[in-house]
Design an enzyme around this catalytic site. Structure first.
Site, PDB file in Angstrom:
ATOM      1  CE  LYS A   1      -0.271   1.971   1.913  1.00  0.00           C
ATOM      2  NZ  LYS A   1      -0.319   3.419   2.214  1.00  0.00           N
TER       3      LYS A   1
ATOM      4  CE  LYS B   1     -11.367   2.287   1.838  1.00  0.00           C
ATOM      5  NZ  LYS B   1     -10.914   3.603   1.380  1.00  0.00           N
TER       6      LYS B   1
ATOM      7  CE  LYS C   1      -8.721   7.425   5.770  1.00  0.00           C
ATOM      8  NZ  LYS C   1      -8.568   7.043   4.414  1.00  0.00           N
TER       9      LYS C   1
ATOM     10  CB  THR D   1      -9.224   6.363  -6.058  1.00  0.00           C
ATOM     11  OG1 THR D   1      -8.088   6.315  -5.189  1.00  0.00           O
ATOM     12  CG2 THR D   1     -10.482   6.127  -5.245  1.00  0.00           C
TER      13      THR D   1
ATOM     14  CG  ASN E   1      -6.980  12.329  -7.369  1.00  0.00           C
ATOM     15  OD1 ASN E   1      -7.431  11.242  -7.683  1.00  0.00           O
ATOM     16  ND2 ASN E   1      -5.706  12.627  -7.498  1.00  0.00           N
TER      17      ASN E   1
ATOM     18  CB  SER F   1      -1.160   2.484  -1.535  1.00  0.00           C
ATOM     19  OG  SER F   1      -1.313   3.880  -1.609  1.00  0.00           O
TER      20      SER F   1
HETATM   21  N1  GLU Z   1      -6.716   7.418   1.346  1.00  0.00           N
HETATM   22  C1  GLU Z   1      -7.021   6.332   0.456  1.00  0.00           C
HETATM   23  C2  GLU Z   1      -8.186   5.541   0.989  1.00  0.00           C
HETATM   24  O1  GLU Z   1      -9.012   6.037   1.730  1.00  0.00           O
HETATM   25  C3  GLU Z   1      -5.797   5.505   0.121  1.00  0.00           C
HETATM   26  C4  GLU Z   1      -5.080   4.895   1.283  1.00  0.00           C
HETATM   27  C5  GLU Z   1      -3.742   4.295   0.931  1.00  0.00           C
HETATM   28  O2  GLU Z   1      -3.352   4.373  -0.225  1.00  0.00           O
HETATM   29  O3  GLU Z   1      -3.095   3.765   1.843  1.00  0.00           O
HETATM   30  O4  GLU Z   1      -8.391   4.410   0.631  1.00  0.00           O
END
Ligand code: GLU
Length: 433
Positions: free
Chosen positions: A87, A111, A123, A207, A238, A365
Site C-alpha cells: 500500500k 508505517k 510507493k 494526514t 494539503n 486509506s
Molecule cells: N501517500 C501517503 C503516505 O505517504 C498515503 C498513502 C496511502 O494512503 O496509502 O503516507
C-alpha cells in the site's frame, strides 16, 4: 472539476522543490540498521528489508496538447508483502528518483507496521511536472500509468493512493482505467478517491488530523498547551494548510508558513484565514507579502514546534545546529536526516518521526479500503475517532520504546515498524531467525 480546482487540490504534502541532500534510500537503510542492532536481529533481516522485493520501471507515452508525443518514466516499488497486499501513494514530481521511491516504500512498510494495518509498503512515482501540464495531459498520464502497472496492482495485491501532487481526481481516473481493464467495478483498488466513487469521509484531511492528534499528545507530555504554542509550518499544501487552519482555530500562534517560493513570519501569529482565502491555485501565499524569507531561513526561526510539511531532506547536519524550536513534528516524508536527529537530540529537541506523525493518511486509506470491501460507509465522526485511537496507540507505543531502549523516537518508530514484517517473513520461511 476545473483545471484550477485540480491545481488547488494538487499540493498533497509538498509545495517546495525537492532537496534531498542525502540519498533517501541510504537514509532509510542507515536508520534501519541502527534499529535492527538495538533488537539484535541478524544481518539476514537487514538484507531482506534494505530494498524492495519488487521494483518496476515503466515508460508511459502521452500525446501532449501540442500534438507531439512525450515519454514519461514511472516507478512502482513494493517493499514487502509478507503482511498483506502492499500500500502506498503515487507521486508526480520532476525530481522523482528510483531510490526515493524505494525508500518511500520502505517507510510505508514501517508505517503500516507501527499502526498495525494489514499491509506492506509500496510507493509509486512519475517523473513529470504537473504544474506545467494540462488537465487532459494529466488524465492521459494517469491512465497510462495504470495500464503500465495493471498486472502488479489490485485490491488484494497493491493499493495505490495520493501522494505529492496527486489528488482525488487523479485517483478517479486511475480507478476508471483499472475498472475498464478488469471489466468490473473495483473501488478498493485505490484509495483517496472522491466520495461519489467510494472515497471515505475524512480522507482528505486525514494526514493533517493525524499530525494534530500527535501534537495534542505532545502537548500533554510536555505540558505545553496547544493555545500557547508558537508554530512554524513549512509547506502550505494539503497537509500544511489544513493543519494551519486547525491550529489557528484552537488558538495556537502559527508564526510562520512557507510555500514553493518562500516563507512568511510574524512573531505575533499569522492571519491564517486570510492566507487560506488569498492563496493562489498552487497554494502560494508568500507573494502576498514584501518581507519574505527563504524556506531555509524560515525553518531556522524561533518557535516551539517546527512542522516540516513539504519535502524530504530539509533538516540536515548542515543546519540542525541552527534550528531554534523545542519540538520537530515531521509531517512530510523524510524531512530530517538521521544525523540531524542526533544533533537535535543532543540539543534536547524532540523529533516526532514521519512514519508515526504522518501515518493518518494511510490509516484512513485503510478505513476507505475496509468500507469499499464491506460496501458499508462510515460517518466522518467514526472515521475521526478511529483515526485518533490508532494514532494515539502508535504514539504511546513508540514513545515507550524510545524510553525502554534509550533511543530517539525515529529509531524507536523503526523498531516498532520492523517487528511485524520480520515476524511475518519468518513465519513464511523467507528468513531464518
Ligand atoms: N501517500 C501517503 C503516505 O505517504 C498515503 C498513502 C496511502 O494512503 O496509502 O503516507
Amino acid at each position: 472539476m476545473t483545471v484550477q480546482s485540480l491545481e488547488k487540490n494538487n499540493q498533497s504534502h509538498v509545495s517546495v522543490e525537492t532537496d534531498f541532500l542525502e540519498n533517501p534510500l541510504t537514509e532509510f537503510q542507515s536508520v534501519l540498521k541502527e534499529a535492527l542492532d538495538v533488537l539484535h536481529y541478524p544481518d539476514e533481516v537487514f538484507e531482506m528489508l534494505k530494498e524492495p522485493i519488487r521494483f518496476f520501471e515503466v515508460r508511459i507515452s502521452v500525446r501532449m496538447d501540442n500534438g507531439k508525443t512525450k515519454i514519461f518514466k514511472g516507478y512502482r516499488s513494493q517493499h514487502n508483502d509478507s503482511t498483506g497486499p502492499t500500500k502506498g501513494g503515487i507521486r508526480f514530481h520532476p525530481d522523482v528518483t528510483p531510490d526515493e521511491v524505494k525508500a518511500l516504500s520502505g517507510w510505508m512498510s514501517l508505517k503500516c507496521g507501527i499502526t498495525g494495518l494489514p499491509y506492506g509498503g509500496a510507493k509509486g512515482g512519475i517523473v513529470c511536472d504537473p504544474r506545467k501540464m494540462s488537465f487532459r495531459e494529466l488524465e492521459l498520464l494517469s491512465r497510462g500509468y495504470v495500464r503500465a502497472v495493471s498486472q502488479i496492482v489490485g485490491p488484494t495485491k497493491d493499493i495505490p493512493a495520493p501522494d505529492m501532487y496527486t489528488n482525488s481526481q487523479i485517483m478517479a481516473w486511475m480507478l476508471d482505467e483499472y475498472d475498464h481493464i478488469r471489466e468490473f467495478d473495483s473501488p478498493s483498488f485505490i484509495t483517496g478517491k472522491p466520495l461519489s466513487l467510494g472515497g471515505s469521509q475524512g480522507r482528505e484531511t486525514a494526514t493533517s488530523k493525524g499530525v494534530l492528534y500527535t501534537l495534542q499528545l505532545i502537548s500533554e507530555l510536555k505540558k505545553l498547551p496547544i493555545k500557547d504554542m508558537r508554530i512554524i509550518i513549512q509547506g502550505f499544501g494539503n497537509v500544511g494548510s489544513f493543519l494551519a487552519m486547525y491550529l489557528y482555530e484552537m488558538g495556537a500562534k502559527v508564526v510562520g508558513v512557507s510555500d514553493v517560493i518562500g516563507g512568511i513570519y510574524d512573531s505575533e501569529g499569522l492571519d491564517i484565514p486570510y492566507l487560506l482565502e488569498n492563496r493562489d491555485s498552487f497554494g502560494v501565499v508568500s507573494n502576498l507579502f514584501d518581507n519574505t524569507l527563504s524556506n531555509q531561513e524560515l525553518i531556522e526561526k524561533e518557535c516551539d514546534v517546527l512542522i516540516p510539511a513539504a519535502i524530504g531532506g530539509q533538516i540536515t547536519k548542515r543546519n540542525a545546529d541552527r534550528i531554534k524550536c523545542k519540538i520537530v513534528v515531521e509531517a512530510a516524508n523524510g524531512p530530517t536526516t538521521k544525523e540531524a536527529v542526533k544533533i537535535l537530540k543532543e540539543r534536547d529537541i524532540l523529533v516526532v518521526p514521519d512514519i508515526l506523525a504522518n501515518s493518518g493518511g494511510v490509516i484512513v486509506s485503510y478505513f476507505e479500503w475496509c468500507q469499499n470491501n464491506q460496501g458499508y460507509y462510515w460517518t466522518e465522526k467514526e472515521v475521526d475517532e478511529r483515526l485518533k485511537d490508532k494514532i494515539t496507540a502508535s504514539f504511546l507505543k513508540v514513545y515507550q520504546t524510545s524510553k525502554k531502549h534509550g533511543v530517539d523516537m525515529k529509531v524507536a518508530a523503526y523498531i516498532e515498524g520492523i517487528k511485524r514484517v520480520t515476524e511475518a517473513s519468518r513465519l513464511r520461511g523467507w528468513i531464518n531467525i
